[in-house]
Design a protein around this motif. Structure first.
Motif, PDB file in Angstrom:
ATOM      1  N   ARG A   1       3.742 -51.419  14.213  1.00 56.63           N
ATOM      2  CA  ARG A   1       2.566 -50.720  13.693  1.00 56.63           C
ATOM      3  C   ARG A   1       1.434 -50.694  14.717  1.00 56.63           C
ATOM      4  N   VAL A   2       1.342 -51.726  15.529  1.00 54.16           N
ATOM      5  CA  VAL A   2       0.318 -51.745  16.578  1.00 54.16           C
ATOM      6  C   VAL A   2       0.656 -50.711  17.653  1.00 54.16           C
ATOM      7  N   LEU A   3       1.939 -50.643  18.027  1.00 57.31           N
ATOM      8  CA  LEU A   3       2.352 -49.661  19.023  1.00 57.31           C
ATOM      9  C   LEU A   3       2.112 -48.238  18.515  1.00 57.31           C
ATOM     10  N   GLU A   4       2.429 -47.993  17.231  1.00 57.16           N
ATOM     11  CA  GLU A   4       2.195 -46.672  16.651  1.00 57.16           C
ATOM     12  C   GLU A   4       0.710 -46.335  16.643  1.00 57.16           C
ATOM     13  N   TYR A   5      -0.094 -47.319  16.316  1.00 60.78           N
ATOM     14  CA  TYR A   5      -1.544 -47.118  16.276  1.00 60.78           C
ATOM     15  C   TYR A   5      -2.077 -46.731  17.652  1.00 60.78           C
ATOM     16  N   LEU A   6      -1.653 -47.476  18.684  1.00 56.56           N
ATOM     17  CA  LEU A   6      -2.109 -47.172  20.047  1.00 56.56           C
ATOM     18  C   LEU A   6      -1.615 -45.800  20.503  1.00 56.56           C
ATOM     19  N   ALA A   7      -0.364 -45.477  20.176  1.00 55.61           N
ATOM     20  CA  ALA A   7       0.199 -44.191  20.599  1.00 55.61           C
ATOM     21  C   ALA A   7      -0.531 -43.023  19.953  1.00 55.61           C
ATOM     22  N   HIS A   8      -1.052 -43.221  18.748  1.00 53.35           N
ATOM     23  CA  HIS A   8      -1.803 -42.162  18.077  1.00 53.35           C
ATOM     24  C   HIS A   8      -3.235 -42.071  18.608  1.00 53.35           C
TER      25      HIS A   8
ATOM     26  N   ALA B   1       0.849 -49.982   0.850  1.00 56.41           N
ATOM     27  CA  ALA B   1      -0.540 -50.226   1.240  1.00 56.41           C
ATOM     28  C   ALA B   1      -0.673 -50.299   2.762  1.00 56.41           C
ATOM     29  N   GLU B   2       0.305 -50.925   3.430  1.00 52.05           N
ATOM     30  CA  GLU B   2       0.274 -51.016   4.885  1.00 52.05           C
ATOM     31  C   GLU B   2       0.400 -49.642   5.525  1.00 52.05           C
ATOM     32  N   ASP B   3       1.269 -48.795   4.932  1.00 44.99           N
ATOM     33  CA  ASP B   3       1.421 -47.432   5.437  1.00 44.99           C
ATOM     34  C   ASP B   3       0.102 -46.659   5.377  1.00 44.99           C
ATOM     35  N   VAL B   4      -0.555 -46.744   4.239  1.00 47.02           N
ATOM     36  CA  VAL B   4      -1.806 -46.011   4.052  1.00 47.02           C
ATOM     37  C   VAL B   4      -2.885 -46.581   4.975  1.00 47.02           C
ATOM     38  N   GLU B   5      -2.898 -47.903   5.106  1.00 41.67           N
ATOM     39  CA  GLU B   5      -3.896 -48.536   5.965  1.00 41.67           C
ATOM     40  C   GLU B   5      -3.686 -48.132   7.430  1.00 41.67           C
ATOM     41  N   LEU B   6      -2.424 -48.045   7.848  1.00 41.43           N
ATOM     42  CA  LEU B   6      -2.127 -47.625   9.212  1.00 41.43           C
ATOM     43  C   LEU B   6      -2.622 -46.209   9.451  1.00 41.43           C
ATOM     44  N   LEU B   7      -2.347 -45.317   8.516  1.00 45.18           N
ATOM     45  CA  LEU B   7      -2.815 -43.939   8.638  1.00 45.18           C
ATOM     46  C   LEU B   7      -4.333 -43.869   8.686  1.00 45.18           C
ATOM     47  N   ARG B   8      -4.967 -44.661   7.857  1.00 44.88           N
ATOM     48  CA  ARG B   8      -6.437 -44.660   7.833  1.00 44.88           C
ATOM     49  C   ARG B   8      -7.007 -45.116   9.174  1.00 44.88           C
ATOM     50  N   ARG B   9      -6.426 -46.164   9.750  1.00 45.34           N
ATOM     51  CA  ARG B   9      -6.903 -46.692  11.035  1.00 45.34           C
ATOM     52  C   ARG B   9      -6.711 -45.647  12.151  1.00 45.34           C
ATOM     53  N   MET B  10      -5.614 -44.920  12.075  1.00 48.07           N
ATOM     54  CA  MET B  10      -5.373 -43.895  13.088  1.00 48.07           C
ATOM     55  C   MET B  10      -6.369 -42.750  13.011  1.00 48.07           C
TER      56      MET B  10
ATOM     57  N   GLU C   1       3.378 -35.674   9.698  1.00 47.56           N
ATOM     58  CA  GLU C   1       4.175 -36.251  10.783  1.00 47.56           C
ATOM     59  C   GLU C   1       4.695 -37.629  10.398  1.00 47.56           C
ATOM     60  N   HIS C   2       3.845 -38.423   9.776  1.00 43.46           N
ATOM     61  CA  HIS C   2       4.214 -39.792   9.421  1.00 43.46           C
ATOM     62  C   HIS C   2       5.360 -39.820   8.415  1.00 43.46           C
ATOM     63  N   TYR C   3       5.314 -38.912   7.449  1.00 42.54           N
ATOM     64  CA  TYR C   3       6.347 -38.886   6.402  1.00 42.54           C
ATOM     65  C   TYR C   3       7.451 -37.863   6.690  1.00 42.54           C
ATOM     66  N   ASN C   4       7.430 -37.281   7.883  1.00 47.04           N
ATOM     67  CA  ASN C   4       8.487 -36.365   8.314  1.00 47.04           C
ATOM     68  C   ASN C   4       8.673 -35.206   7.327  1.00 47.04           C
ATOM     69  N   MET C   5       7.588 -34.550   6.983  1.00 51.11           N
ATOM     70  CA  MET C   5       7.645 -33.410   6.073  1.00 51.11           C
ATOM     71  C   MET C   5       6.973 -32.207   6.732  1.00 51.11           C
ATOM     72  N   ARG C   6       7.196 -31.031   6.196  1.00 59.06           N
ATOM     73  CA  ARG C   6       6.581 -29.820   6.761  1.00 59.06           C
ATOM     74  C   ARG C   6       5.091 -29.777   6.425  1.00 59.06           C
ATOM     75  N   LEU C   7       4.302 -29.349   7.368  1.00 59.80           N
ATOM     76  CA  LEU C   7       2.864 -29.247   7.135  1.00 59.80           C
ATOM     77  C   LEU C   7       2.565 -28.247   6.023  1.00 59.80           C
ATOM     78  N   ALA C   8       3.373 -27.202   5.931  1.00 56.45           N
ATOM     79  CA  ALA C   8       3.148 -26.176   4.902  1.00 56.45           C
ATOM     80  C   ALA C   8       3.259 -26.743   3.497  1.00 56.45           C
ATOM     81  N   ASP C   9       4.019 -27.833   3.332  1.00 51.42           N
ATOM     82  CA  ASP C   9       4.199 -28.414   1.995  1.00 51.42           C
ATOM     83  C   ASP C   9       2.937 -29.098   1.487  1.00 51.42           C
ATOM     84  N   MET C  10       1.973 -29.339   2.368  1.00 50.87           N
ATOM     85  CA  MET C  10       0.709 -29.907   1.904  1.00 50.87           C
ATOM     86  C   MET C  10      -0.006 -28.938   0.956  1.00 50.87           C
ATOM     87  N   SER C  11       0.255 -27.656   1.123  1.00 49.35           N
ATOM     88  CA  SER C  11      -0.410 -26.655   0.287  1.00 49.35           C
ATOM     89  C   SER C  11       0.562 -25.923  -0.637  1.00 49.35           C
TER      90      SER C  11
END
Length: 490
Positions: free
Chosen positions: A343-350, A478-487, A408-418
């Motif tokens: 998770r630290v490596l992912e955070y830095l890479a983002h 909760a860790e997933d959401v927290e990681l996204l928030r930090r990024m 990107e994090h959940y490997n889904m299409r961006l269009a599906d957000m809408s």
């Protein structure tokens, strides 16, 4: 008071050929450390500077010792110039600062910060590591070429084996490999590598040189920066030894010039390089050049030189992708031998996306902090230790950015957000994105709803409540959401 205790605990420096008083030097060293503490702050000082000791003043050179090779390299690159400037400000005749790794502790050694430190030894009694600026380079026979003793040394870390290959750099890597295996091949001479700062040009240049200097190949390889080429040329003019300079360069099998853009505006040096270039190519010798732009974009270089540089193989190193940055970080963490959570490596890479050198520097800083203080690497420690770097990369978050990052994090299409899809693997990430939009932006609920396919504000309220509920029930979620928030957070 703490500074005085640290400095008074240091052994008295050896003063060789200076005529200086030991007490004056000790006081000057205390003032220098005090200024550094004020400039960089208490945390940074205790992390990097606290373990420095003044070992000796040798003529115009101050010798500073630290306990590890890693700390030596970091201080040289980050604070070497500042240390030299502070010594010069003391007006003691010190013009250079050499940072070395301290010899092994002696039984009767004094202590600094609770750790044994040896008294200065005569030069001939010091270990090789304390006498050489970089023993790994000096000891490697491939760095010694009697035909070009003024070429720059190579970094032992920069080899093909340690180069992480991905889509942005795979073409440049393949070209570099080809030149290393078959120098002066048709179509690959010269090889021109270009790309932004910190993307791997110098690493590939060193890798080629190491491969060409393998024992048994009997090739003369001269690697240097364009700046060093210019200084050598000027020195040859002043000493009236230009013929020796020309012969030294034109006798090599491979000439490698890094950061050619430095020659822009330096007409005489460009002319000398142009003639050297022609002489080597005509003799069937390989030339490898790097710059921050392609030959055609290097305005300020003579047209004839730009044309010759572009007549061989030109390879671009593109900006890194997220996947490549993760691969680089994983390789560096593994080489360091210190566990770094994914998770630290992912955070830095983002967070750090533009410069691989800065990315590696951030990881090195984290690892050093962990090793010096004996603490595990965590997301919290990452944010604390790298606050200055991360702050420089912060930007105002938008709902579009949140949607893209979550998709990107959940490997889904961006269009599906809408979209109208309600499958769980689509609906849950969409709810997370709505929750983060509420937390990280100042947009109202109706505005957020409109960004997600014109949904009603009550849908956004339900998504926020649902995500909060799941975070309390599921630690992994909760860790997933927290990681996204930090990024994403500014």
């Amino acid at each position: 008071m703490l500074m005085q205790q640290e400095d008074l605990g240091s052994p008295s420096p050896v003063l060789s050929g200076t005529g200086l008083d030991s007490a004056n030097v000790t006081e000057a060293w205390a003032r220098i450390r005090g200024r550094l503490r004020e400039e960089i702050g208490e945390i940074e000082y205790r992390t990097w500077m606290r373990q420095m000791t003044l070992a000796a003043i040798e003529g115009e050179e101050a010798v500073v010792q630290v306990p590890s090779r890693f700390l030596r390299d970091w201080l040289r690159s980050q604070y070497g110039d500042r240390l030299r400037a502070l010594w010069q400000a003391e007006n003691l005749g010190v013009r250079r600062v050499d940072i070395r790794v301290a010899p092994a502790p002696a039984a009767d050694g004094a202590t600094v910060d609770g750790e044994a430190m040896p008294r200065a030894l005569p030069e001939q009694a010091r270990p090789a590591e304390a006498r050489a600026a970089d023993p790994a380079r000096a000891a490697d026979p491939r760095n010694a070429d009697p035909r070009n003793d003024w070429a720059a040394p190579l970094d032992p870390r920069f080899t093909f084996d340690s180069f992480v290959v991905g889509k942005p750099n795979e073409f440049a890597y393949a070209c570099a490999r080809r030149v290393a295996e078959k120098p002066a091949s048709p179509g690959f001479n010269p090889l021109f590598l270009y790309g932004g700062v910190g993307l791997g040009k110098t690493h590939l240049m060193h890798s080629i040189a190491w491969a060409l200097r393998e024992p048994g190949l009997d090739r003369s390889v001269a690697y240097m920066s364009a700046e060093k080429f210019m200084y050598r040329f000027i020195a040859a003019l002043r000493s009236q030894s230009t013929m020796e300079f020309k012969e030294s360069l034109r006798s090599v099998d491979v000439l490698m010039i890094d950061d050619l853009q430095f020659l822009i505006g330096k007409d005489n040096t460009q002319e000398e390089f142009f003639h050297t270039f022609n002489a080597l190519v005509d003799a069937g010798k390989q030339i490898v050049v790097s710059a921050d732009k392609s030959p055609s974009d290097l305005s300020g270089l003579e047209d004839r030189l730009r044309t010759r540089l572009g007549c061989g193989m030109v390879a671009d190193i593109h900006a890194t992708t997220y996947e490549l940055r993760i691969s680089i970080l994983e390789a560096k963490a593994q080489a360091a031998g210190i566990p770094v959570p994914a998770r630290v490596l992912e955070y830095l890479a983002h967070k750090i996306t533009s410069n691989v050198r800065e990315l590696e520097g951030a990881l090195n800083r984290l690892i050093a902090h962990s090793g010096l203080f004996g603490r595990p690497v965590t997301l919290e420690s990452c944010q604390e230790v790298l606050h200055d770097i991360l702050r420089a990369h912060d930007r105002r978050v938008t709902i579009e950015e949140i949607q893209k990052r979550v998709a990107e994090h959940y490997n889904m299409r961006l269009a599906d957000m809408s979209s109208a899809r309600r499958a769980r693997n689509v609906a849950r990430p969409r709810q997370v994105a709505m929750y983060l939009a509420k937390q990280l932006t100042s947009r109202s609920l109706p505005e957020i709803g409109r960004k997600f396919g014109n949904r009603d504000h009550t849908t956004v309220m339900h998504a926020v409540a649902k995500v909060q509920e799941l975070m309390q029930q599921d630690a992994g979620f909760a860790e997933d959401v927290e990681l996204l928030r930090r990024m994403l957070e500014t």
